[in-house]
Design a protein around this motif. Structure first.
Motif, short mmCIF file in Angstrom:
data_model
loop_
_atom_site.label_atom_id
_atom_site.label_comp_id
_atom_site.label_asym_id
_atom_site.label_seq_id
_atom_site.Cartn_x
_atom_site.Cartn_y
_atom_site.Cartn_z
N GLY A 164 0.81 -1.21 0.00
CA GLY A 164 0.00 0.00 0.00
C GLY A 164 0.85 1.26 0.00
O GLY A 164 2.07 1.22 -0.20
N LEU A 165 0.21 2.40 0.27
CA LEU A 165 0.90 3.69 0.24
C LEU A 165 2.04 3.74 1.25
O LEU A 165 3.14 4.21 0.94
N SER A 166 1.81 3.24 2.47
CA SER A 166 2.86 3.28 3.49
C SER A 166 4.06 2.44 3.07
O SER A 166 5.21 2.80 3.38
N ASP A 167 3.83 1.34 2.36
CA ASP A 167 4.93 0.51 1.88
C ASP A 167 5.74 1.24 0.81
O ASP A 167 6.97 1.21 0.83
N VAL A 168 5.04 1.89 -0.13
CA VAL A 168 5.73 2.64 -1.18
C VAL A 168 6.57 3.76 -0.56
O VAL A 168 7.74 3.96 -0.92
N TYR A 169 5.98 4.47 0.39
CA TYR A 169 6.71 5.55 1.06
C TYR A 169 7.94 5.02 1.78
O TYR A 169 9.03 5.60 1.71
N ALA A 170 7.78 3.89 2.48
CA ALA A 170 8.89 3.32 3.24
C ALA A 170 10.02 2.89 2.32
O ALA A 170 11.21 3.10 2.62
#
Length: 699
Positions: free
Chosen positions: A11-17
């Motif tokens: 998800g978004l948090s994974d992409v950001y991380a």
């Protein structure tokens, strides 16, 4: 068991991380002092300028990754746009550069651990490479779970560090700090400054690596660009403000020789913490940064050989997906290459050489956007489009070329060597195995050359996988579609004329205009898209709302009545007519792809033929999670709607009543329509809105 595709779990948090973790390591914890030695206090401006310079490539990668969300990132994009030979160069070069960067990050992690413990740095790097490799084999979700923890720790500590540093500076005399610490601003003139920009630019290079895991991202059209924007924002703030604090607080000559400037500056303003609390915080942040770079690097790098193996550029075993849903051989190969460099070379020196190659890839990625746009491939449908095309891409290409020449002779020679080796590999191993040519052939086609039809088919499949966008009016389109039933004896002209009458009334054009639009082009003739289903679609130049007509022939209709030269006389039970505007090519193709997916589902023809009425036929084409049908009953929670006008009813979000079935008749809902007991309401809306409505009705 082997899986053809990787699961969409990120998800978004994974992409950001992943994007954030790939940027923070030596660029912040090691490089600032060395960069300051080249240009002085203007190193702060160098980090800011570098963050701005990376924006063209970030915009380009965000566009390309949402249009082509496939593992392999840089490789896959360059291959499909510029052709397999350049793709081979991009694939091997990206893999090598990322392997070196990841290995170097783990060396740095060992060095920071050695501040507190007497350990062998190389042993630590080797051990961590194996551990992160095993974690990457276990699963992408598990890998990104660790990545999010590391990045959360890093970002939290860094913002605490920055806030404390800024308070320290504001407690001092800004004028004195500026006079003593920031003059002269450029110690080696303009040329020294731009050489430093080239040096620190690679600190942001990890941002684009998120494209290599695009295939595993849920809702890539939103999560990839948004994750990248949030990551670059975080990086610019931490880099620029953090380096400003170092310049402001450290003695200039000492700073320019310091290999741990973050820790040294922290000791100045974190002295209020119990000894050695400040140093521990900085070391934890550094370890988290190096670990996140190493972990994200292995994950991203392993997707390059997997993607190249899928395309027959290297051994097919690298494309295998194991029982745990990860490309295990690609991970093993990546880890093995990292271990080789760690044990056989001075990784720090070799990693620097890869910087020029990274800049070459940036230039090719910007060129790829120009090629994809100018190819005019209809299926090229990015969820994010780069602003200010093509000037942003041209600027990105020019800046990449300028910075390459700032990297030094050895870096350029390394880039040339990798390029030549990749070309030789392609010529003698892969050329006879591949048939694709890339989107650049579509640009040639506009000049009279050939097209790569396989690429169009591949991108059509990507459209189907990506599905509809939030703004696509698919449910409304199906809900208002006219439904026509015919016997198998009916001739096709009659069927077409009835469908055209319905469409002509809605589109405000003549039947003859529609006939010409549908029948004059081979591309727009009725084509079979699934067992028992044919589709006839066209586009008008006018800006119109898309419209559908659904035709059913229960007993089956001979294909030869549509097309006399049909290879078989297979029976058709459905003919779908679809018209939309040329102004919305992407939406037209997405709706086509979704219709094809719906009619290709299991038991579609059986359900289609058994449907008792028009509403049931429409429901078969609607997405279950965005659709609900309720019957108004005085004995349950739906009684609250009986006797009310539609405009008086408040449904969750943007949910809409599209059809009312009353006593066997179909009613088109209006705001003043009064709902009655026994009415069957068909309601569409966003997934979360329909879920909320279902909960309301259960209460």
């Amino acid at each position: 068991m082997k899986h053809k595709k990787l699961a969409k779990e990120l998800g978004l948090s994974d992409v950001y991380a992943i994007a954030t973790g790939a940027m923070f390591s030596s660029g912040f914890f090691l490089l600032p002092g060395l960069a300051a030695a080249e240009t002085g206090p203007s190193v702060v401006l160098a980090y800011l300028v570098s963050g701005i310079i990376v924006l063209p490539t970030m915009f380009s990668v965000a566009e390309l990754a949402t249009a082509l969300p496939r593992s392999g990132g840089t490789y896959y994009i360059i291959d499909r746009s510029l052709g397999p030979m350049l793709g081979t160069i991009g694939g091997f070069g990206s893999w090598l550069a990322l392997v070196l960067k990841s290995a170097f990050a783990l060396i740095g992690m060992g060095a920071y651990i050695a501040i507190f413990y007497d350990v062998n740095i190389l042993f630590v790097a080797v051990f961590l490479t194996i551990v992160f490799g095993i974690l990457n084999i276990v699963g992408a979700k598990e890998t990104t779970w660790l990545q999010k923890i590391l990045v959360a720790a890093l970002v939290t500590i860094m913002f605490f560090y920055i806030v404390q540093g800024v308070f320290e500076i504001f407690s001092m005399d800004i004028r004195v700090i500026t006079e003593n610490q920031f003059k002269p601003f450029f110690t080696d003139g303009v040329f020294g400054f731009f050489a430093t920009v080239g040096m620190v630019f690679v600190s942001y290079a990890g941002l684009t690596k998120v494209a290599s895991i695009a295939e595993e991202v849920k809702n890539p059209d939103r999560n990839i660009p948004l994750g990248m924007f949030l990551a670059i924002g975080t990086a610019v703030i931490v880099y620029v403000v953090g380096v400003y604090i170092m310049v402001a607080l450290l003695e200039p000559n000492a700073f320019r020789e310091d290999l741990t400037p973050v820790a040294t500056a922290g000791e100045v303003f974190l002295d209020w913490l119990p000894e050695p609390g400040g140093l521990i915080l900085v070391v934890v942040a550094a370890v988290a940064a190096f670990a996140s770079t190493g972990n994200a690097g292995i994950m991203s790098a392993s997707r390059y050989p997997m993607a190249m193996a899928r395309d027959k550029l290297i051994n097919k075993n690298f494309a295998n997906i194991g029982k745990l849903g990860t490309p295990h051989w690609s991970v093993v190969g990546t880890v093995a290459l990292m271990l080789f460099f760690l044990l056989a070379f001075n990784v720090a020196e070799v990693a620097k050489l890869a910087s020029a190659f990274q800049l070459l890839l940036f230039g090719l990625l910007n060129l790829a956007v120009i090629v994809m746009r100018e190819s005019r491939i209809q299926e090229y449908d990015p969820g994010f489009k780069s602003p200010w095309y093509p000037w942003v891409q041209i600027a990105g290409i020019i800046l990449s070329i300028i910075l390459i020449f700032e990297m030094g002779v050895l870096s350029i020679l390394f880039t040339v060597a990798v390029t030549v080796a990749s070309i030789i590999w392609y010529k003698y191993y892969a050329q006879d195995k591949v048939e694709r040519q890339g989107a650049i052939f579509h640009v040639h086609a506009r000049l009279g050359e050939n097209k790569d039809q396989g690429l169009e088919n591949e991108m059509r499949g990507i459209l189907r996988e990506k599905g509809l966008r939030q703004e696509d009016p698919y449910e409304e389109l199906v809900s208002r579609a006219d439904v026509l039933d015919f016997s198998p004896e009916t001739d096709y002209d009659t069927i077409f004329n009835k469908a055209a009458e319905s469409l002509a009334e809605k589109l405000n054009i003549t039947i003859e205009e529609l006939r010409k639009l549908f029948m004059n082009s081979a591309d727009n003739s009725a084509i079979q898209i699934a067992e028992g289903v044919a589709l006839n679609h066209a586009r008008l130049k006018e800006d119109i709302s898309p419209e559908l007509v659904l035709v059913r022939i229960r007993e089956g209709y001979s294909k030869r009545k549509l097309k006399k030269d049909a290879e078989s006389d297979q029976k058709l039970h459905s003919i779908i007519f679809f018209v939309s505007s040329e102004a919305n090519t992407g939406q037209h193709l997405r709706i086509l792809a979704h219709i094809a997916e719906m009619v290709g589902s299991k038991n579609f023809v059986e359900r289609w033929c058994k449907a008792q009425n028009e509403e049931e036929l429409r429901e078969i084409l609607l997405r279950d999670e965005r659709f609900i049908k309720i019957t108004l009953n005085p004995d349950d929670s739906t009684q609250q709607y009986i006797g009310k006008m539609i405009k008086e009813i408040s449904f969750p979000g943007q949910s809409l009543i599209t059809i009312i079935r009353r006593g066997g008749d179909i009613k088109i809902p209006h705001g003043i329509t009064v709902l009655q007991e026994g009415d069957e309401l068909s309601i569409i809306g966003e997934v979360e809105d329909i879920d909320e409505l279902k909960k309301m009705l259960k209460e």
